[in-house]
Design an enzyme around this catalytic site. Sequence first.
Site, PDB file in Angstrom:
ATOM      1  N   CYS A 126      -3.627  -1.773  -1.601  1.00 38.61           N
ATOM      2  CA  CYS A 126      -2.779  -2.961  -1.495  1.00 38.61           C
ATOM      3  C   CYS A 126      -3.335  -4.114  -2.324  1.00 38.61           C
ATOM      4  O   CYS A 126      -2.592  -4.909  -2.879  1.00 38.61           O
ATOM      5  CB  CYS A 126      -2.652  -3.384  -0.046  1.00 38.61           C
ATOM      6  SG  CYS A 126      -4.246  -3.449   0.772  1.00 38.61           S
TER       7      CYS A 126
ATOM      8  N   GLU B  43       5.076  -4.177  -6.992  1.00 43.16           N
ATOM      9  CA  GLU B  43       3.925  -3.332  -6.668  1.00 43.16           C
ATOM     10  C   GLU B  43       4.254  -1.889  -7.027  1.00 43.16           C
ATOM     11  O   GLU B  43       5.239  -1.340  -6.544  1.00 43.16           O
ATOM     12  CB  GLU B  43       3.640  -3.452  -5.166  1.00 43.16           C
ATOM     13  CG  GLU B  43       2.367  -2.771  -4.759  1.00 43.16           C
ATOM     14  CD  GLU B  43       2.114  -2.859  -3.260  1.00 43.16           C
ATOM     15  OE1 GLU B  43       3.077  -2.706  -2.487  1.00 43.16           O
ATOM     16  OE2 GLU B  43       0.957  -3.080  -2.877  1.00 43.16           O
TER      17      GLU B  43
ATOM     18  N   LYS C  49       0.114   4.636  15.501  1.00 42.98           N
ATOM     19  CA  LYS C  49       0.877   5.647  14.758  1.00 42.98           C
ATOM     20  C   LYS C  49       0.348   5.730  13.324  1.00 42.98           C
ATOM     21  O   LYS C  49       0.500   4.783  12.562  1.00 42.98           O
ATOM     22  CB  LYS C  49       2.362   5.311  14.713  1.00 42.98           C
ATOM     23  CG  LYS C  49       3.160   6.506  14.192  1.00 42.98           C
ATOM     24  CD  LYS C  49       4.542   6.149  13.697  1.00 42.98           C
ATOM     25  CE  LYS C  49       4.566   5.632  12.288  1.00 42.98           C
ATOM     26  NZ  LYS C  49       4.131   6.621  11.261  1.00 42.98           N
TER      27      LYS C  49
ATOM     28  N   GLU D 120      -0.183  -6.859   7.471  1.00 43.58           N
ATOM     29  CA  GLU D 120      -0.960  -6.724   6.231  1.00 43.58           C
ATOM     30  C   GLU D 120      -0.079  -5.953   5.257  1.00 43.58           C
ATOM     31  O   GLU D 120       0.134  -4.752   5.433  1.00 43.58           O
ATOM     32  CB  GLU D 120      -2.254  -5.927   6.479  1.00 43.58           C
ATOM     33  CG  GLU D 120      -3.192  -6.536   7.501  1.00 43.58           C
ATOM     34  CD  GLU D 120      -4.001  -7.685   6.944  1.00 43.58           C
ATOM     35  OE1 GLU D 120      -3.932  -7.926   5.715  1.00 43.58           O
ATOM     36  OE2 GLU D 120      -4.691  -8.342   7.734  1.00 43.58           O
TER      37      GLU D 120
HETATM   38  P1  NAD Z   1       5.498   1.859   4.637  1.00 46.29           P
HETATM   39  O1  NAD Z   1       5.772   0.465   5.029  1.00 46.29           O
HETATM   40  O2  NAD Z   1       6.613   2.685   4.142  1.00 46.29           O
HETATM   41  O3  NAD Z   1       4.857   2.666   5.846  1.00 46.29           O
HETATM   42  C1  NAD Z   1       3.756   2.172   6.553  1.00 46.29           C
HETATM   43  C2  NAD Z   1       3.803   2.717   7.955  1.00 46.29           C
HETATM   44  O4  NAD Z   1       4.928   2.161   8.628  1.00 46.29           O
HETATM   45  C3  NAD Z   1       3.945   4.228   8.054  1.00 46.29           C
HETATM   46  O5  NAD Z   1       3.174   4.674   9.145  1.00 46.29           O
HETATM   47  C4  NAD Z   1       5.433   4.406   8.341  1.00 46.29           C
HETATM   48  O6  NAD Z   1       5.728   5.588   9.034  1.00 46.29           O
HETATM   49  C5  NAD Z   1       5.719   3.202   9.204  1.00 46.29           C
HETATM   50  N1  NAD Z   1       7.101   2.735   9.203  1.00 46.29           N
HETATM   51  C6  NAD Z   1       8.063   2.949   8.275  1.00 46.29           C
HETATM   52  N2  NAD Z   1       9.209   2.322   8.645  1.00 46.29           N
HETATM   53  C7  NAD Z   1       8.952   1.694   9.829  1.00 46.29           C
HETATM   54  C8  NAD Z   1       9.725   0.878  10.688  1.00 46.29           C
HETATM   55  N3  NAD Z   1      10.992   0.576  10.408  1.00 46.29           N
HETATM   56  N4  NAD Z   1       9.149   0.385  11.795  1.00 46.29           N
HETATM   57  C9  NAD Z   1       7.854   0.660  12.092  1.00 46.29           C
HETATM   58  N5  NAD Z   1       7.097   1.446  11.315  1.00 46.29           N
HETATM   59  C10 NAD Z   1       7.622   1.955  10.187  1.00 46.29           C
HETATM   60  O7  NAD Z   1       4.336   1.754   3.590  1.00 46.29           O
HETATM   61  P2  NAD Z   1       3.554   2.917   2.864  1.00 46.29           P
HETATM   62  O8  NAD Z   1       4.367   3.354   1.694  1.00 46.29           O
HETATM   63  O9  NAD Z   1       3.101   3.936   3.832  1.00 46.29           O
HETATM   64  O10 NAD Z   1       2.234   2.152   2.404  1.00 46.29           O
HETATM   65  C11 NAD Z   1       2.154   1.481   1.212  1.00 46.29           C
HETATM   66  C12 NAD Z   1       2.263  -0.003   1.422  1.00 46.29           C
HETATM   67  O11 NAD Z   1       1.259  -0.477   2.314  1.00 46.29           O
HETATM   68  C13 NAD Z   1       2.046  -0.752   0.148  1.00 46.29           C
HETATM   69  O12 NAD Z   1       3.028  -1.731  -0.006  1.00 46.29           O
HETATM   70  C14 NAD Z   1       0.678  -1.396   0.336  1.00 46.29           C
HETATM   71  O13 NAD Z   1       0.470  -2.546  -0.403  1.00 46.29           O
HETATM   72  C15 NAD Z   1       0.632  -1.626   1.793  1.00 46.29           C
HETATM   73  N6  NAD Z   1      -0.753  -1.730   2.273  1.00 46.29           N
HETATM   74  C16 NAD Z   1      -1.225  -2.961   2.643  1.00 46.29           C
HETATM   75  C17 NAD Z   1      -2.536  -3.121   3.076  1.00 46.29           C
HETATM   76  C18 NAD Z   1      -3.058  -4.467   3.486  1.00 46.29           C
HETATM   77  O14 NAD Z   1      -4.114  -4.537   4.123  1.00 46.29           O
HETATM   78  N7  NAD Z   1      -2.388  -5.546   3.161  1.00 46.29           N
HETATM   79  C19 NAD Z   1      -3.370  -2.009   3.150  1.00 46.29           C
HETATM   80  C20 NAD Z   1      -2.867  -0.764   2.772  1.00 46.29           C
HETATM   81  C21 NAD Z   1      -1.537  -0.643   2.338  1.00 46.29           C
END
Ligand code: NAD
Length: 478
Positions: free
Chosen positions: A292, A389, A184, A258
């Site tokens: 991230c 963050e 997804k 991650e």
């Molecule tokens: P998010 O957690 O809001 O969303 C990430 C994904 O999860 C999206 O596809 C979203 O639709 C889905 N999602 C949301 N709620 C969910 C649930 N309850 N169950 C399953 N899936 C769900 O994060 P974001 O705002 O899209 O991304 C930013 C975050 O991602 C930042 O905190 C960043 O640090 C992190 N990030 C981490 C890495 C890494 O490798 N560690 C890489 C990129 C981004």
Amino acid sequence: MPKFEYAPAPESRAIVSLRESYGLFIDGEFSPGADGRAFKTISPATEEVLAEVTEAGPADVDRAVTAARKAYEHTWSQLPGQERAKYLFRIARIIQEKARELAVLESLDNGKPIRESRDVDIPLVAAHFFYHAGWADKLEYAGYGPAPRALGVAGQVIPWNFPLLMLAWKIAPALACGNTVVLKPAETTPLTALAFAEICQQADLPPGVVNIVTGAGETGRALVTHPGIDKVAFTGSTEVGKEIARACAPSRKKVTLELGGKAANIVFEDAPVDQAVEGIVNGIFFNQGHVCCAGSRLLVQESVYAEVLASLQRRLATLRLGDPLDKNTDVGAINSAAQLAKIRELSEVGEAEGAQRWSPPCELPVKGFWFPPTVFTGVSQAHRIAREEIFGPVLSVLTFRTPAEAVEKANNTPYGLSAGVWTEKGSLILWMASRLRAGVVWANTFNKFDPTSPFGGYKESGYGREGGRHGLEAYLDV
Ligand code: NAD
């Protein structure tokens, strides 16, 4: 330093042919969702609607998981590694052939500068598939036993900051190890994942090996909690990561997370200032700080603080913010209105807590979501902008006197994804690296990625590694 005047150099978007609406990619073909729900994806730079995308509900997710299970049992797990490798090589080559189209599409949907999607994201996507194609028939030499077995069906959820690259980090190792997947993409950046579905068709990948379901959090939740999933791989926020860990805890699902970060980029007094400044800029303003592992906390040794800050401010005044498709653009659009609101809110908190805010003179476009490169000085460790963050182009500057103090401040965070060290002394780099609690420590560089190198976090930055030999473990029954 005056900014040179550059004539506009926009990359043509004619190479991208968008459909008006997209279905779900299940069992090798695009099909409508069960309940007919859809959402729009927009260009964050202009707020123009790019396409309508299907919102997958639980029945659609179930159909995708069933297709992936069937493909796993009857096709993919029966293929020898060298045959799986051929498909991965084919996908990698098609990605290279379509590199320009994919780069334009990524910049349109995400808002990142074309220079980055063209020179960083897409080449790394191809590299990930090439690298894992190489592993597919050599898994017995990976150090996980003589005949490591796949797990089955992987449910994968990714964020919007590196849409196609995060897809590659998830799908390439899963397929190389013999698993099938349901992925997804994030709701604000689904288009390159859907273009990847077309690439799977072009590569004649057996139906059901890769399935793409679009939607927001609810769709993600339906996927990771589906009982037919053997492995959950999530990249996103720490908050959602914790929720997924809780939801999967009672099951036998293998989980890798991650999550977020608040990396320290540490500059010692003997560091070459110009190089360090480039590293600081790359560390926090690359991809608008939507990274991230961004170096969002700059720790500067007190003796060179004034020099580094002045040099950094001079450099920031040369950055060009604007049209992501212009090849001269350094800083693109913020990915969504919600993310912009979060960046604004935390920046206001920074000022209210007493830190000094600075941005170079910078005209923001009227339409779309924009935030200027921003530096906060006078930041203390207790400030929220030093702890939370921000996930935007905002740098918090702190100082230190001794290496021990730098280690203590750098580690003073619930996160532990990455860190940077800038010094001429090799011994100091090793001393620091062995004490910094971060999954990746860069020395005299920052934000360097390679498929051969494992990436992942400590503490609230998650668990599991992606990339390299270590990353295979997440997709093998070991
Ligand atoms: P998010 O957690 O809001 O969303 C990430 C994904 O999860 C999206 O596809 C979203 O639709 C889905 N999602 C949301 N709620 C969910 C649930 N309850 N169950 C399953 N899936 C769900 O994060 P974001 O705002 O899209 O991304 C930013 C975050 O991602 C930042 O905190 C960043 O640090 C992190 N990030 C981490 C890495 C890494 O490798 N560690 C890489 C990129 C981004």
